[in-house]
Design an enzyme around this catalytic site. Sequence first.
Site, PDB file in Angstrom:
ATOM      1  N   CYS A 164      41.923  47.033  39.461  1.00  0.00           N
ATOM      2  CA  CYS A 164      41.466  45.637  39.374  1.00  0.00           C
ATOM      3  C   CYS A 164      40.021  45.673  38.908  1.00  0.00           C
ATOM      4  O   CYS A 164      39.222  46.468  39.432  1.00  0.00           O
ATOM      5  CB  CYS A 164      41.577  44.949  40.734  1.00  0.00           C
TER       6      CYS A 164
ATOM      7  N   CYS B 230      41.061  41.762  32.917  1.00  0.00           N
ATOM      8  CA  CYS B 230      41.760  41.530  34.182  1.00  0.00           C
ATOM      9  C   CYS B 230      43.050  42.337  34.138  1.00  0.00           C
ATOM     10  O   CYS B 230      43.869  42.142  33.233  1.00  0.00           O
ATOM     11  CB  CYS B 230      42.049  40.037  34.329  1.00  0.00           C
TER      12      CYS B 230
ATOM     13  N   GLY C  46      46.353  37.812  41.141  1.00  0.00           N
ATOM     14  CA  GLY C  46      47.346  38.728  41.701  1.00  0.00           C
ATOM     15  C   GLY C  46      48.331  38.090  42.654  1.00  0.00           C
ATOM     16  O   GLY C  46      49.390  38.649  42.933  1.00  0.00           O
TER      17      GLY C  46
END
Length: 259
Positions: free
Chosen positions: A183, A74, A44
């Site tokens: 996430c 992911c 991220g």
Amino acid sequence: MSSTKPIGLFDSGIGGTSIWKEIHNLLPNEDTIYLADSKNAPYGKKTKQEIIDLSAKNVEFLLEQNCKIIVVACNTATTNAINELRTKYNVPFIGIEPAIKPAANQSSTQTIGILATKGTLNSELFNKQVENLTNVNILEQVGYGLVELIEGGKIDSEEMRNLLKIYLRPMIKANIDYLVLGCSHYPYLIPEIEKIIPKHVRIIDSGQAVAKQTKAVLEKNDLLNVNEHKSQNIFYANSDPKVLKNILGFSNNVSYKDF
């Protein structure tokens, strides 16, 4: 027709094991190979091109292991790289996106929260998804530091609790009734999150939906393993696998390897 080849999954670390568990529960006959790219976590914080390059490297590793389908376990990799992966590689891909739409459709307060990485919230794919939801107020929060703490085995720590309070209290004040976890690492925080949010706030993650989609795509492509056998599940990690082992535990049909 069927296929005994393994399902491949990758994530920027251990988070995608929350997706793996759902797939393994739904498809217990399927062999799996999971790649934890913990050395490069969190995705991220990286640029779009870095995420694409890392994702391509992971896919190539899994294809070398003869995987029949790739699950991008992911959110950041899905929202930034899956279109490029589908163009480049001739294999079915399953992505994982925040479950914003079902939360928005079911919200009574017309206010929902999403906790995700910066890479997911800034992605074109995510913003296109949000643009169409004009009937609901969406409170976005980057989960700075959460992935690093999870990867460090500090889920049940004072530092984690303090960060979650900082991120969740403004959402509670704004009267959210759904919290979307954007996430794949974050489902491991649900016990801690539930200590902070009111009981009426529902937590949504994408695990079960991804497992169902994986099964549907395997069926559509005649790739389901119809043999009843004890599956073999291999987990590759490029950093200390201790946290991975703690989360998954030990089993006769689970093995750990370095890559």
